[in-house]
Design an enzyme around this catalytic site. Structure first.
Site, PDB file in Angstrom:
ATOM      1  N   ASP A 239       0.841  -1.128  -0.037  1.00 37.07           N
ATOM      2  CA  ASP A 239       0.007   0.151   0.035  1.00 37.07           C
ATOM      3  C   ASP A 239       0.918   1.270  -0.114  1.00 37.07           C
ATOM      4  O   ASP A 239       2.140   1.071   0.421  1.00 37.07           O
ATOM      5  CB  ASP A 239      -0.979  -0.065   1.209  1.00 37.07           C
ATOM      6  CG  ASP A 239      -2.097   0.840   1.052  1.00 37.07           C
ATOM      7  OD1 ASP A 239      -2.074   1.844   0.124  1.00 37.07           O
ATOM      8  OD2 ASP A 239      -3.269   0.731   1.587  1.00 37.07           O
TER       9      ASP A 239
HETATM   10  C1  BGC Z   1      -4.929   3.353  -0.343  1.00 36.96           C
HETATM   11  C2  BGC Z   1      -5.032   2.219  -1.579  1.00 36.96           C
HETATM   12  C3  BGC Z   1      -4.826   2.807  -2.712  1.00 36.96           C
HETATM   13  C4  BGC Z   1      -3.268   3.848  -2.662  1.00 36.96           C
HETATM   14  C5  BGC Z   1      -3.036   4.706  -3.995  1.00 36.96           C
HETATM   15  C6  BGC Z   1      -3.765   4.069  -0.469  1.00 36.96           C
HETATM   16  O1  BGC Z   1      -4.091   5.219   0.530  1.00 36.96           O
HETATM   17  O2  BGC Z   1      -5.041   2.791   1.123  1.00 36.96           O
HETATM   18  O3  BGC Z   1      -6.083   1.581  -1.403  1.00 36.96           O
HETATM   19  O4  BGC Z   1      -4.785   2.087  -3.610  1.00 36.96           O
HETATM   20  O5  BGC Z   1      -3.669   4.704  -1.715  1.00 36.96           O
HETATM   21  O6  BGC Z   1      -4.155   5.751  -3.799  1.00 36.96           O
END
Ligand code: BGC
Length: 750
Positions: A239
């Site tokens: 993540d």
């Molecule tokens: C989220 C993810 C997301 C990523 C990219 C993170 O804050 O938890 O689900 O894909 O950001 O934007």
């Protein structure tokens, strides 16, 4: 031409041999917010990703969080995962996947960061709308076609967030403790199905820790379970900002480190990993494993082919070349909008319809009053990383006005007041990883309500009540919005925001026929008025055609067939996360702090008793149960049969006849549950093990069939660490919901 697995791996090895340590490091960490690093010398491109899950997110500059801002990145806005799960229709999940995949490719992406499938354990979790259900079986059944649909288009899904991500509060620093059975039965099956059945080409680790390790660099989750046990050889992405340690990340099953800060070279798998390898602290072979997975990913989504050339000195040189006939994708086609509408139609859940209050026939309706901010609100561009720049979004108000046509006067009044945001917040994504207070709901909810606002609230309500007296037909559209259903923050309780209870009660007092529509990605407490309302509809964020679908259900053009993919409790204090859990977690002890990089621990003491498994076991009433949803017609269930099945794993085939006994066509999600006859202390009363959606014309009868395997009667045993089949008398239940059981039969298992 099919290339054998052996040949493919040989090519990957050859290309890997060409890479320097620095180039390997480039490939395993971001070079832009949504892209990995490339190696132009060898033709290796950047992997381009995008959020997900409700469509393909708008584009950002490579290293700052301002949107690019052209008109080119507006897309189809699909129903959220909760809405998709509310359809209980595998075919619609596949269609949503196809749209998402095709549009992702059309926008030049290699990977869409979707679907989100974490268990909806805690109704306060701000990201619940991005997830499907509280039930692992329903999730697994819906996620498989969804991922298969996405991956038809030379693009990859990225199922997230692996695993046990159940709250936004301290999401980067909360450690989850749970026993093995709970992990295996509740939190893993969706991911296991995504990996083994749907063959997802990518998976995203979680922010939270599990048993002391951050999900995105966890040896336990990523190496032992995912790689070794499930034999997963696809790509694992962190993540964004979820990696916290070079060695752990290098040595775990993670492949690609992503984050929210623009100092890409300083990422843990950037310069630090190069230095650590040079010093001998980390083996280069650990980086090689990641590069292999990345190259395999590129081959699988047809970003590249690998060309080999024999050199005079006997060496084989390798380089990557683009695949000429890769699927170019496509976006914003009218067929896509039609699919979005089909899904939205089946995602609307009718909770209550006393005195046949609904439908409201347009031909009989001269005037219609629509009350509520959510009626006129676009929901697509909120919620965090799931935000979508929708090509268009039909609001409930537009949907109703269009559906009722020019002969009906549709009047709108906002009814409740939603304070305006003072500035556009473009840096939230970076802040969500750096600022600690982000997750604390009191920051939002303790905001002082200015006198000016109080005046507005009163004015809006008074206007709504005044008009509700005049109009015979009234629809109130309220619920949550993405100020509440949002990434980075949980809710404080299940109460409706913006003083909606007062508004709804005041309107019902002057017009008891008013229909109430609740828009929400997670449960809300409706008890302040639900007894009084004659009709209640429920809908999660339902995509670009959500307003159309809602209006068609209200008018009767569409017969509702959605069913709740989660229980709707009325009070957070009566949920498993509150009764047994210690949400939002307790502070770590000093000894624990030495062992892990967290601030708090949340123990899943509720174990397997999540959602209806909890409410049924401990006899806790809910507003509406798991699997519940009404129709404009009635279905009669009869003639249930259970027969011994032939075949390796099959135990029984079960069938039941379902007849549409009413006057309109409809679709019924028939549900099968199993449980012990004398329920042991350790087990839920019953668990979902089958469902099918039957389409029935008036008077039509169909036989719905299910197949049950040994696994369907098995539980994971913590002592032996194995699945054990239950023995003795079992009950197979068939119902219209988890509580509305229409037929059951006993079987004995040896
Ligand atoms: C989220 C993810 C997301 C990523 C990219 C993170 O804050 O938890 O689900 O894909 O950001 O934007």
């Amino acid at each position: 031409m099919r290339v054998s697995k052996k040949d493919t791996e040989k090519k990957i090895e050859a290309l890997l041999r060409e890479l320097t340590l620095e180039e390997k490091s480039r490939m395993i960490h971001a070079s832009e917010f949504f892209r990995s690093g490339d190696v132009p010398r060898l033709g290796i491109p950047k992997i381009t990703t995008s959020d997900g899950p409700m469509g393909v997110r708008n584009d950002f500059h490579p290293a700052d969080w301002h949107p690019v801002g052209t008109s080119a990145d507006a897309v189809s806005y699909l129903p959220c995962n909760t809405a998709i799960a509310s359809t209980w229709n595998r075919e619609l999940a596949r269609m949503s996947g196809e749209v998402l995949g095709r549009e992702a490719r059309g926008r030049g992406k290699d990977m869409i960061l979707a679907p989100g499938i974490n268990i909806k354990r805690n109704p306060l979790c701000g990201r619940n709308f991005e997830y499907m259900s509280e039930d692992p079986y329903l999730i697994a059944e819906m996620v498989v076609p969804l991922i298969e649909g996405i991956q038809e288009n030379d693009v990859s899904a990225c199922v997230k967030h692996f695993a046990c991500n159940a709250q936004e509060w301290e999401r980067l620093w909360v450690n989850v403790e749970l026993d093995e059975r709970t992990l295996r039965e509740i939190y893993l099956p969706g991911f296991e199905a995504a990996v083994k059945r749907a063959k997802t080409k990518a998976l995203m680790g979680s922010y939270n820790l599990v048993r002391g390790e951050h999900g995105s660099q966890s040896k336990f989750l990523l190496t032992d379970i995912l790689r070794k046990e499930w034999k997963y050889d696809g790509l694992v992405v962190s993540d964004w900002g979820a990696v916290h340690d070079t060695k752990a990340a290098a040595e775990s099953g993670l492949d690609l480190e992503m984050s929210v800060f623009p100092n890409f070279d300083d990422y843990y798998l950037g310069k630090p990993v190069i230095e650590a390898v040079k010093k001998g602290e980390i083996k280069e072979e650990d980086l090689d494993k990641k590069v292999r997975n990345i190259l395999r990913f590129m081959l699988r989504v047809r970003m590249i082919e690998i060309e080999l050339t024999e050199k005079k000195n006997g060496r084989t040189a390798a380089k990557a070349v683009p695949v000429e006939d890769r699927d170019p994708g496509y976006y914003n086609g009218s067929a896509m909008h039609y699919f979005a509408k089909q899904t939205a139609r089946e995602a609307v859940v009718m909770l209550k319809n006393e005195k046949k209050r609904l439908p409201i026939k347009p031909s009989m309706t001269k005037r219609l009053l629509v009350i509520g901010n959510n009626a006129d609100r676009k929901q697509s561009n909120g919620g965090g990383s799931g935000e979508i720049k929708a090509l268009y979004e039909v609001t409930p108000l537009m949907g109703l006005t269009r559906e009722y046509g020019g002969n009906t006067e549709v009047r709108y009044t906002p009814g409740y007041y939603v304070p305006k945001k003072t500035k556009e917040d473009t840096s939230w994504q970076e802040d969500s990883v750096s600022a600690e207070i982000m997750s604390d709901p009191s920051v939002r909810d303790k905001r002082k309500v200015a006198a000016e606002e109080k005046k507005r609230i009163k004015e809006y309500r008074e206007e709504a009540v005044r008009l509700a007296k005049e109009y015979e037909e009234v629809v109130i559209v309220g619920g949550l919005d993405h100020n509440y259903d949002t990434e980075g923050m949980d809710r404080k309780d299940l109460k409706l925001p913006y003083a909606q209870d007062e508004l709804i009660n005041a309107v019902l007092a002057v017009n008891p026929r008013a229909v109430v529509v609740m828009f929400a990605g997670s449960p809300v407490d409706m008890t302040a008025w639900s007894d009084k309302a004659q009709a209640i509809l429920w809908m999660a964020y339902n995509g670009m055609e959500g307003g159309t679908a809602l209006a068609e259900v209200i008018s009767g053009t569409v017969n509702p067939s959605g069913k709740l993919p989660e229980s709707l409790p009325s009070d957070f204090k009566k949920t498993s996360a509150a009764v047994f859990g210690d949400y939002p977690g307790r502070k770590l002890t000093a000894a624990e702090k030495k062992k892990m990089n967290a601030t708090m621990t949340q123990t899943f003491k509720d174990g397997v008793f999540v959602g209806y498994r909890f409410y049924e076991k401990f006899d806790v009433p809910v507003q509406y149960e798991f699997g519940y949803g009404l129709s404009y017609t009635e279905y009669k269930y009869s003639g249930m049969t259970v027969e011994k099945a032939k075949g390796k794993d099959a135990l029984f085939t079960v069938s039941i006849k379902v007849k549409n006994t009413g006057h309109v066509a409809g679709k019924e999600a028939v549900q099968l549950y199993v449980g012990e006859k004398a329920v042991s202390e350790a087990n839920p009363v019953k668990e979902l093990k089958g469902f099918d959606k039957a389409e029935l014309a008036p008077g039509e009868e169909k036989t719905v069939k299910f197949m049950l395997t040994a696994k369907d009667f098995s539980h994971f045993d913590n002592e032996t660490n194995t699945w054990q089949q239950m023995k003795g008398k079992m009950v197979i239940y068939i119902g219209a919901s988890s509580r509305d059981i229409r037929a059951k039969k006993e079987v004995t298992l040896k």
